[in-house]
Write an enzyme that holds these catalytic residues in place. Sequence first.
Site, PDB file in Angstrom:
ATOM      1  CD  GLU A  74      -2.695   1.276  -0.159  1.00  0.00           C
ATOM      2  OE1 GLU A  74      -2.230   1.852  -1.315  1.00  0.00           O
ATOM      3  OE2 GLU A  74      -3.887   0.668  -0.335  1.00  0.00           O
TER       4      GLU A  74
ATOM      5  CG  ASP B 175      -6.695   2.939  -4.661  1.00  0.00           C
ATOM      6  OD1 ASP B 175      -6.231   2.100  -5.599  1.00  0.00           O
ATOM      7  OD2 ASP B 175      -6.009   3.902  -4.564  1.00  0.00           O
TER       8      ASP B 175
END
Length: 505
Positions: free
Chosen positions: A224, A303
């Site tokens: 991430e 995402d």
Amino acid sequence: MVLGTLALLAASALTTPPEATRAAGTRPCDIYATAGTPCVAAHSTARALFGSYNGPLYQVQRVSDGATSAIGVLAPGGYANAAAQDSFCSGTTCVITVVYDQSSRHNDLTVAPAGGAGGADNPAPADALPVTVGGHPVYGISFSGVMGYRDNATDGVATGARPEGMYMVTSGTHYNDRCCFDYGNAETNNLDTGNGHMDAIYFGTLCWFSPCNGSGPWVMADLENGLFQSNAGGSTNGSYTGDRSPYVTAVLKNNGTNYFAVKAGNAQSGALATRYAGPLPTSRPGYSPMQKEGAIILGIGGDNSNGAIGSFFEGAMTSGLPTDAAEAAVQASVVAAGYGGPSPVPAGTLTAGSTLSLRATTPGYTDRFIRHQAGNAVTSIITSSSPALDKADGSWIVRRGLADPSCVSFESRNYPGDFLRHYNFRVYRQPMDGTAIFRADATFCPRPGRSGTGTSLASYNYPTRYLRHYDNTLFIASNGGPNPFDNAASWAADVSWTVSPPWTA
Ligand code: AHR
Ligand code: AHR
Ligand code: AHR
């Protein structure tokens, strides 16, 4: 005493994870289980990842009537029953709507919803990646952008700082530099919730942190807000210039507190090479310890960043940190499975699965390419400095002809499921509706260029009409006839096209 033993046995049956009972065999998840790090997720459209697995591998849906069918294995522990797909999808197109989890956790992947960085994804076409494994025809999953799968409510997948490992078999010939062709652990809410909230394998040429050595594509760890080749971010391994073999085994493990490792190898031969093994990043906050959330993604970022392309054949995730010996044995199992066959397809060719652009050959118009614009098929000048949208509009994925597999159809690169089709002899980009007339209108049969140059594309259902530009608009046109666009002047040049590398791969 006897009662006590029975009670103990009963208690251990209750606490023994179900996957531990599946240890026999030599498939990847048998190997992980024997090593004490059982699979909690196992996904493949190509083969069983447990020697005893005898359930569905994936679900296909027909575009024509919406009906679905589960595609299983030919025998327990065996290869996918691709013939069942071919028969169910005969005469229409199918998409892949579910990739089933072969572990007993039911961590099935379905088409991913919208997220922080991308709208809802499309399902991948079911027949876009025909290959063989062990000599048996099967289909991999070909992702061409705005495609992805996800499970936000999993069972048994690592959360917080718990250890896990994973691998996938992908292709070193089909990738790009967009975010993010991933398989692994991600956020449960489709948003970027911060550093250390993901632990997924990434494959492609998106160089997030310098340096990246060579031209890639690289296996990296998507933790991430970064694709990591080392704890420093960029590569610390000067010899790692990428994995370009047709089939690539990509491996990641992460103990959640202070260690991760990235390995890769040729899925058709040889051993894995360790690209990095060492501490988790500490110069940036959030990665040590990890804050895994336990969702599973395939083909997208955490995402839902969904600009990436790639190929997927099989993959699994474990509970616990696999040993190096287990990972070596998994690689041996993948090599023994014997991936091969017609994949991969070189870009810029009229071969099904290839992405291309089609350039006009008429003198004065040779800087123009077939593109869609507001649903119409036209030609536009496209150059290397054109906007990304023009380039994507001018890129097409070659498919087996929707009406005749010996001809071709052209699927939009940025509108998956939409094809070039004619209607009243004009050409449009429209969603494949499964009807016989659409299939015929969207099928073109390649012929030597009528001008003596390049390739001409005869309409399947009007075989004397060819794909032509006229006033920079696309028609199917005959060489002389009632309509202005049938004008014989410059017909031969207008129906001859140069098959070119795609503006958007
Ligand atoms: O870490 C790289 C990407 O960054 C993640 O996949 C995504 O969630 C974010 O945009
Ligand atoms: O483009 C010619 C024909 O027009 C197509 O076959 C049909 O869809 C429409 O009527
Ligand atoms: O499409 C551009 C040009 O328009 C064609 O070459 C010609 O036939 C028509 O005038």
